[in-house]
Design a protein around this motif. Sequence first.
Motif, short mmCIF file in Angstrom:
data_model
loop_
_atom_site.label_atom_id
_atom_site.label_comp_id
_atom_site.label_asym_id
_atom_site.label_seq_id
_atom_site.Cartn_x
_atom_site.Cartn_y
_atom_site.Cartn_z
N GLU A 144 -7.38 8.18 -0.58
CA GLU A 144 -7.98 8.13 0.76
C GLU A 144 -8.17 6.68 1.21
OE1 GLU A 144 -11.56 10.30 0.21
OE2 GLU A 144 -10.61 12.29 0.33
N HIS A 145 -8.57 5.83 0.26
CA HIS A 145 -8.75 4.41 0.58
C HIS A 145 -7.41 3.77 0.98
CE1 HIS A 145 -10.49 0.40 0.38
NE2 HIS A 145 -9.48 0.03 -0.39
N ILE A 201 -3.57 1.73 5.10
CA ILE A 201 -2.28 1.86 5.79
C ILE A 201 -2.48 2.05 7.28
CG2 ILE A 201 -0.29 3.39 6.05
CD1 ILE A 201 -0.43 3.80 2.97
N ASP A 202 -3.40 2.94 7.64
CA ASP A 202 -3.68 3.17 9.06
C ASP A 202 -4.19 1.89 9.73
OD1 ASP A 202 -2.99 5.78 8.64
OD2 ASP A 202 -5.05 6.52 8.49
N ASN A 237 0.82 -1.21 0.00
CA ASN A 237 0.00 0.00 0.00
C ASN A 237 0.86 1.26 0.00
OD1 ASN A 237 -2.42 -1.38 -0.01
ND2 ASN A 237 -2.60 -1.44 2.20
N LEU A 238 1.94 1.24 0.78
CA LEU A 238 2.85 2.39 0.80
C LEU A 238 3.48 2.61 -0.57
CD1 LEU A 238 4.60 1.90 4.27
CD2 LEU A 238 3.15 3.81 3.61
N ASN A 296 -11.27 10.15 -9.04
CA ASN A 296 -11.12 8.76 -8.61
C ASN A 296 -9.78 8.54 -7.91
OD1 ASN A 296 -13.58 8.09 -9.74
ND2 ASN A 296 -12.70 7.52 -11.73
N GLU A 297 -8.78 9.28 -8.39
CA GLU A 297 -7.45 9.18 -7.80
C GLU A 297 -7.48 9.63 -6.34
OE1 GLU A 297 -4.33 11.87 -9.32
OE2 GLU A 297 -3.39 10.03 -10.08
#
Length: 543
Positions: free
Chosen positions: A375-376, A381-382, A295-296, A369-370
């Motif tokens: 945000e997703h 990640i959080d 994800n990062l 969408n980006e």
Amino acid sequence: MHTNYYFLRQLAPALATRLDGLYLMECFSQDRDEVVLAFAQARGKANYYKPFFIKATLRPDFSGLLFADDVRRARTNSVDLFDDLTGNDSGEDPDRPGMEQPGKAVLGVRSFLNERCLGIELADGYTLVFKFFGNRPNLLIFRENEVVDLFNQKLAADQTLRLDGLDRPIDQSEAAFEAAGHDYRKLFPTFGKLVRTYLEQRTQEAGTGVTWPLLQSVVQLLENPTYRLVTFEHRPTLALVPIGETRRTYDDPIEAANGFFIAFNGQNVVERERAEVLRLLDKRLKRAQTLLDANLQRLISRDEGPSHDELGNLLMANLHNVPTLPGGRSPETITVEDFYRDNHPVTIRLKPDLSPQRNAEGYYRKAKNEKIEAEHLQQQIDGREAEMAQLAAHRAAIEPIQSLKELRRYVKQHNLLTENAASTDPAELFKEVQVDGFTIRIGRNAKNNDLLTQRYTYKEDLWLHARDVSGSHVVIKYRAGKPFPKTVIERAAELAAWYSKRRTDSLCPVIVTPKKFVRKPKGLAEGQVVVEKEDVVLVVPRG
């Protein structure tokens, strides 16, 4: 590695020396998953000279061999096995008055090429074979090439094995390594998890992939080993490579097998259960770290080069520089100065069938969408970081526990032994891909497919599956008021084809249907469903 091919290959000659000149005098069992073989020189009725015992544990969750000079046979709950081989009830030896008829003489001990089997060759064409196949270990009796008896009769498929079929020749040349695309697992399936982990550590240290010289150096270690009793994944383990925490080393394979067998079975219940929980937590931590890194990386890669919003602005600022082609069409690309980055030139791709203004609108739509996807990703990640912190806290709490009651209470209270219990996040449970603001989820196996389709998919979602073959269930999540774009459906279909038995096909038909037309009647196997209405698209499998 106590049942690994490379260890059994070292064990066979050492055991042959120990059994030289002996007869199989007894074979008995006093436990459902344990068999004891007694070898000796015949001395007189009911007396043996220098007996040598092999105790084999053949449980689905653990199999191994212990070699001993003394095994106490229980007076009750003990049963003789394989009388034809041991000479039981055969009376006095006609060639030696006053002496008991001995069992079959040991002629040799052998391993099998690239296989987890150990054979003891006896007179008259018999071979005892210890088969250490995963959760299906067994002791087989061969006469010449055919199985004539089994220790575990429930493993009926073992009856069909042939002695000459146990050897598994594999081309392990450098040319075969190159032809396999450097996938060493195809050439060395006998390495097992321990050696693969060691090899991965070596590649990480070298900063390269698996090379032929590195592979050969590992093979040399396995063929000329130091036998190590180590702690690996919180459990005693026999290793032929330097890995884990070394507890003791051995020069003799029989001593090494005994040292491991005693250490493993000598664990108390608390140690065994704690090790299993810690191993499971470590597995979840590793998986969470992998997902976090992915994800990062996706988030970082978004910052490389102009964003879609910036491309839209650059295009609108340079409308006067875009040549108008016949029919109001646009060129395929246009190069402009990037005022966001010191006026360095940047090339913007355009769709020729759209006007420059419509192309700019497309970039702004992608930018929206980006932002949603960013945000997703940040939420994921959080969530990963919070999950890893929780798992680390569980490890810290469990490691010092010495009471079995306290350990089981903690595990039950936090539901730690349930698969994926650490999270109910769909991104944790399933493979997940983001395409143009839409979420695509992919099942991992048959059971996971059911979970995805039955509990995490709703009637408005779009469901996909490769037609007429087994494969992953794939779902495109519905977005309120948004029709499913053709590009998103095609990408999901490519993934459904890739995660199926049609992965290597040039074209794959994929079922596409709303989830409301997919149901699972009672009695169907895991992963099986009934599709009542479907469309089919043809795509090239692509992961």
